[in-house]
Design an enzyme around this catalytic site. Structure first.
Site, PDB file in Angstrom:
ATOM      1  N   TYR A   1      -1.383  -1.702  11.855  1.00 48.10           N
ATOM      2  CA  TYR A   1      -2.321  -2.029   9.728  1.00 48.10           C
ATOM      3  C   TYR A   1      -0.862  -1.708   8.629  1.00 48.10           C
ATOM      4  CZ  TYR A   1      -3.483  -1.384   5.253  1.00 48.10           C
ATOM      5  OH  TYR A   1      -3.343  -1.591   3.382  1.00 48.10           O
TER       6      TYR A   1
ATOM      7  N   SER B   1       0.721  -1.155  -0.277  1.00 52.70           N
ATOM      8  CA  SER B   1      -0.093  -0.106  -0.364  1.00 52.70           C
ATOM      9  C   SER B   1       0.898   1.420  -0.411  1.00 52.70           C
ATOM     10  CB  SER B   1      -0.709   0.016   1.632  1.00 52.70           C
ATOM     11  OG  SER B   1      -1.980   1.080   1.022  1.00 52.70           O
TER      12      SER B   1
ATOM     13  N   TYR C   1       0.133  -0.619  -3.486  1.00 50.65           N
ATOM     14  CA  TYR C   1      -1.483   0.848  -4.429  1.00 50.65           C
ATOM     15  C   TYR C   1      -1.562   1.915  -4.054  1.00 50.65           C
ATOM     16  CZ  TYR C   1      -2.620  -4.684  -4.511  1.00 50.65           C
ATOM     17  OH  TYR C   1      -2.214  -5.722  -4.173  1.00 50.65           O
TER      18      TYR C   1
ATOM     19  N   LYS D   1       2.318  -3.919   6.531  1.00 48.72           N
ATOM     20  CA  LYS D   1       2.500  -3.723   5.000  1.00 48.72           C
ATOM     21  C   LYS D   1       4.071  -3.687   5.229  1.00 48.72           C
ATOM     22  CE  LYS D   1      -1.656  -3.737   3.096  1.00 48.72           C
ATOM     23  NZ  LYS D   1      -1.950  -5.332   2.560  1.00 48.72           N
TER      24      LYS D   1
END
Ligand code: UDP
Length: 353
Positions: A151, A126, A192, A155
């Site tokens: 979170y 991300s 992303y 990643k």
């Protein structure tokens, strides 16, 4: 025919990727523990592709025996790993749950890949790894910032794990010809930006549980009357209209980037054994611009108000997607209007309208 395992393949992005992989001629195995989805999208995938025979395994990638079993049963050429929790706020409240789930599942996949002779692993990362920066747009060389949530940290950690696993396997390159190269892993991390929208068929899309955290599902739920009013978090940012800037990437375009990346791995086209690509449009769009575009393309008025800034939000971030454009031969193609029309069509589809 090459076979791709899509972990978390019944979810929002996973289902779109499954469709594009099948369209591109791959065999796909979907594994999902259904923790954040139901069968709606998988049924949609079957309808869109006209394929009733896609193997679907309901399993948790945190279960190492189940993952090992899966790799024994199927010869897997590449894995696209989505199976992870993704709610930023929840991760702050329940860090152990996030670290346990997101790291264990990835480690199990990597271990099984190695045991079964190695394979290609694509990790769903991300833009959150870039954090707050004023050097925009961000390239893959832009420094990562310390994560502001568990979170985001998972990643970063999973990217690092993949890099290290690939590096260890790269030691095999120095081996004598004919030596046992069991366990070689090649890896790509796709970072992303903000995936939005739905498949043009309106048969698959995002299915948020409870109150949506993300902007576009909140907009579509407000438009359909499920939510009363959209709060635009902050209109005093140092941006042209005072609202935050993001790089909204259409989910079908995003799915196609995965097909390009898997092809690069399987066709031996990688320049390094571990590569990173930004997957975005390169076009910054403000929250207000997005709301206006949604109203215009769908011919409706949205009930919204300005609200205080949301803690942890970055003022502005968008991608420099040149590396992906050049190396993957991929480019975002759908317009913001097409994407927002697809998001609205999907919302109407799930509301039965
Ligand atoms: N946003 C908003 N209202 C909402 C949800 C999001 O104004 O109900 C804004 C948020 O502040 C950010 C942008 O929309 O500027 C994108 O937020 P989202 O949560 O979709 O993605 P993020 O970029 O935070 O990962």
């Amino acid at each position: 025919m090459k076979r791709v395992l899509v972990s978390g393949g019944a979810g929002y992005i996973g289902s779109h990727v499954t469709v594009e992989l099948i369209n591109a001629g791959y065999d796909v195995v979907v594994a999902d523990n259904m923790s954040n989805c139901d069968l709606t999208c998988f049924e949609g995938v079957k309808k869109i592709t006209g394929r009733d025979d896609i193997p679907f395994i309901e399993m948790d990638c945190c279960d190492d025996a189940a993952v090992a079993d899966l790799f024994s049963k199927y010869r897997i050429d590449a894995v696209i790993h989505f199976a992870a929790f993704k709610a930023v706020g929840e991760s702050v409240a329940e860090p152990v749950k996030y670290y346990r789930n997101n790291l264990d599942s990835f480690l199990n996949i990597l271990e099984a890949a190695k045991t079964h002779g190695g394979c290609n692993v694509l990790f769903s990362s991300s833009a959150t790894v870039y954090g707050e920066t004023d050097k925009l747009p961000v390239t893959e060389e832009s420094p990562r910032q310390p994560a502001t949530s568990p979170y985001g940290n998972t990643k970063q950690i999973c990217e690092d794990i993949l890099r290290d696993v690939v590096k260890a396997a790269a030691g095999y390159d120095a081996m004598e010809p004919g030596a046992d190269r069991k366990g070689v892993v090649k890896g790509i991390a796709l970072r992303y930006f903000n995936p939005i929208g739905a498949h043009p068929s309106a048969l698959i899309g995002e299915l948020p549980r409870g109150v949506p955290n993300n902007l576009v599902p909140y907009i579509t739920q407000t438009a359909i009357g499920k939510r009363e009013c959209l709060s635009i978090f902050g209109n005093d940012y140092p941006t042209p209209d005072g609202t935050c800037l993001r790089d909204y990437i259409d989910v079908v375009d995003l799915a196609k980037a995965h097909v390009a990346a898997v092809g690069r791995m399987l066709d031996g086209k990688m320049e390094e054994s571990y590569e990173i690509f930004n997957i975005g449009t390169g076009r910054p769009v403000s929250v207000l611009e997005l709301v206006n575009a949604f109203e215009k393309v769908n011919g409706l008025k949205l009930n919204y108000r300005f609200a205080p800034r949301r803690a942890g939000d970055t003022t502005a971030i968008w991608a420099d997607p040149m590396r992906a454009n050049r190396e993957l031969g991929w480019k975002a193609e759908r317009t913001l209007e097409e994407t927002l029309a697809s998001a609205w069509a999907w919302e109407k589809h799930i509301a039965g309208k």
